[in-house]
Structures are given as C-alpha cells and as structure tokens.
Design a protein around this motif. Structure first.
Motif, mmCIF file in Angstrom:
data_model
loop_
_atom_site.group_PDB
_atom_site.id
_atom_site.type_symbol
_atom_site.label_atom_id
_atom_site.label_comp_id
_atom_site.label_asym_id
_atom_site.label_seq_id
_atom_site.Cartn_x
_atom_site.Cartn_y
_atom_site.Cartn_z
ATOM 1 N N MET A 1 0.843 -1.190 0.000
ATOM 2 C CA MET A 1 0.000 0.000 0.000
ATOM 3 C C MET A 1 0.879 1.242 0.000
ATOM 4 N N ASN A 2 0.445 2.246 -0.730
ATOM 5 C CA ASN A 2 1.191 3.496 -0.689
ATOM 6 C C ASN A 2 0.684 4.353 0.477
ATOM 7 N N GLU A 3 1.324 5.480 0.673
ATOM 8 C CA GLU A 3 0.998 6.320 1.828
ATOM 9 C C GLU A 3 -0.446 6.803 1.811
ATOM 10 N N GLN A 4 -0.936 7.179 0.645
ATOM 11 C CA GLN A 4 -2.314 7.677 0.541
ATOM 12 C C GLN A 4 -3.316 6.577 0.918
ATOM 13 N N GLU A 5 -3.080 5.366 0.446
ATOM 14 C CA GLU A 5 -3.973 4.250 0.782
ATOM 15 C C GLU A 5 -3.919 3.942 2.270
ATOM 16 N N LEU A 6 -2.723 4.017 2.847
ATOM 17 C CA LEU A 6 -2.575 3.781 4.287
ATOM 18 C C LEU A 6 -3.338 4.827 5.091
ATOM 19 N N ARG A 7 -3.260 6.071 4.664
ATOM 20 C CA ARG A 7 -3.978 7.141 5.380
ATOM 21 C C ARG A 7 -5.492 6.958 5.283
ATOM 22 N N LYS A 8 -5.977 6.541 4.120
ATOM 23 C CA LYS A 8 -7.417 6.266 3.960
ATOM 24 C C LYS A 8 -7.843 5.125 4.877
ATOM 25 N N ARG A 9 -7.038 4.069 4.886
ATOM 26 C CA ARG A 9 -7.334 2.905 5.741
ATOM 27 C C ARG A 9 -7.327 3.310 7.212
ATOM 28 N N LEU A 10 -6.362 4.143 7.579
ATOM 29 C CA LEU A 10 -6.249 4.614 8.954
ATOM 30 C C LEU A 10 -7.507 5.380 9.373
ATOM 31 N N GLU A 11 -7.968 6.269 8.524
ATOM 32 C CA GLU A 11 -9.179 7.039 8.837
ATOM 33 C C GLU A 11 -10.398 6.124 8.945
ATOM 34 N N ALA A 12 -10.492 5.131 8.067
ATOM 35 C CA ALA A 12 -11.621 4.192 8.117
ATOM 36 C C ALA A 12 -11.592 3.393 9.421
ATOM 37 N N LEU A 13 -10.406 2.966 9.827
ATOM 38 C CA LEU A 13 -10.284 2.203 11.073
ATOM 39 C C LEU A 13 -10.617 3.067 12.287
ATOM 40 N N LYS A 14 -10.159 4.311 12.272
ATOM 41 C CA LYS A 14 -10.473 5.214 13.394
ATOM 42 C C LYS A 14 -11.976 5.455 13.489
ATOM 43 N N SER A 15 -12.616 5.592 12.348
ATOM 44 C CA SER A 15 -14.064 5.796 12.324
ATOM 45 C C SER A 15 -14.786 4.560 12.873
ATOM 46 N N GLU A 16 -14.349 3.394 12.442
ATOM 47 C CA GLU A 16 -14.960 2.156 12.936
ATOM 48 C C GLU A 16 -14.731 2.005 14.441
ATOM 49 N N HIS A 17 -13.554 2.392 14.917
ATOM 50 C CA HIS A 17 -13.235 2.318 16.347
ATOM 51 C C HIS A 17 -14.189 3.207 17.145
ATOM 52 N N ARG A 18 -14.440 4.424 16.646
ATOM 53 C CA ARG A 18 -15.390 5.332 17.317
ATOM 54 C C ARG A 18 -16.804 4.762 17.290
ATOM 55 N N ASP A 19 -17.181 4.168 16.158
ATOM 56 C CA ASP A 19 -18.516 3.578 16.039
ATOM 57 C C ASP A 19 -18.705 2.438 17.035
ATOM 58 N N LEU A 20 -17.669 1.636 17.201
ATOM 59 C CA LEU A 20 -17.743 0.540 18.166
ATOM 60 C C LEU A 20 -17.876 1.090 19.580
ATOM 61 N N ASP A 21 -17.182 2.165 19.873
ATOM 62 C CA ASP A 21 -17.298 2.810 21.182
ATOM 63 C C ASP A 21 -18.748 3.207 21.444
ATOM 64 N N THR A 22 -19.364 3.802 20.447
ATOM 65 C CA THR A 22 -20.756 4.230 20.557
ATOM 66 C C THR A 22 -21.681 3.032 20.729
ATOM 67 N N ALA A 23 -21.438 1.980 19.963
ATOM 68 C CA ALA A 23 -22.278 0.777 20.041
ATOM 69 C C ALA A 23 -22.176 0.116 21.414
ATOM 70 N N ILE A 24 -20.965 0.058 21.943
ATOM 71 C CA ILE A 24 -20.767 -0.546 23.270
ATOM 72 C C ILE A 24 -21.493 0.274 24.326
ATOM 73 N N ALA A 25 -21.346 1.580 24.267
ATOM 74 C CA ALA A 25 -22.023 2.453 25.236
ATOM 75 C C ALA A 25 -23.536 2.300 25.141
ATOM 76 N N ALA A 26 -24.053 2.184 23.930
ATOM 77 C CA ALA A 26 -25.500 2.015 23.752
ATOM 78 C C ALA A 26 -25.976 0.690 24.324
ATOM 79 N N LEU A 27 -25.207 -0.372 24.112
ATOM 80 C CA LEU A 27 -25.586 -1.675 24.670
ATOM 81 C C LEU A 27 -25.588 -1.654 26.194
#
Length: 69
Positions: A1-27
C-alpha cells in the motif's frame, strides 16, 4: 500500500473504532434500562475494538517510523 492508501485505511479504522465505542455504550445503557446486559455481545465488540486499535497502531508505525537520534 502506498501512503495515501494507508492514510485512507487509517481514517476508516479510526471511524470504525469510534462507532464501536458508541455501540458498546448504547448496549450498556440499554442493558441498564432493561435490567440485564448482553455481556457476550459487549465482549465481542470490545475484542473487535482492540483488534482495530492494533491495526491503527501498526499503520501509524508505518507512516511515522521511529527516529533514532
């Protein structure tokens, strides 16, 4: 992966991590209201969140390598 792809993947993972935080709190909150919590589901979400955190750390290490001074 090049740097741009890594940065996109990083942002997607951070977003998913926040979403999981929200889901856990809701449960947890829903469980309090109903008088029971789905501990198995919460444990699975937390485990997934930890795996994502490890992936985030690996990508960040790739993007920002250690500098030996």
């Amino acid at each position: 992966m090049n740097e741009q792809e890594l940065r996109k993947r990083l942002e997607a993972l951070k977003s998913e991590h926040r979403d999981l935080d929200t889901a856990i709190a809701a449960l947890v909150e829903t469980g309090r209201e109903k008088g029971y919590t789905d501990q198995l589901q919460i444990a699975r979400l937390k485990k997934r969140k930890l795996r994502i955190r490890d992936q985030i750390a690996a990508i960040e290490d790739t993007l920002l390598p250690d500098i030996i001074a």
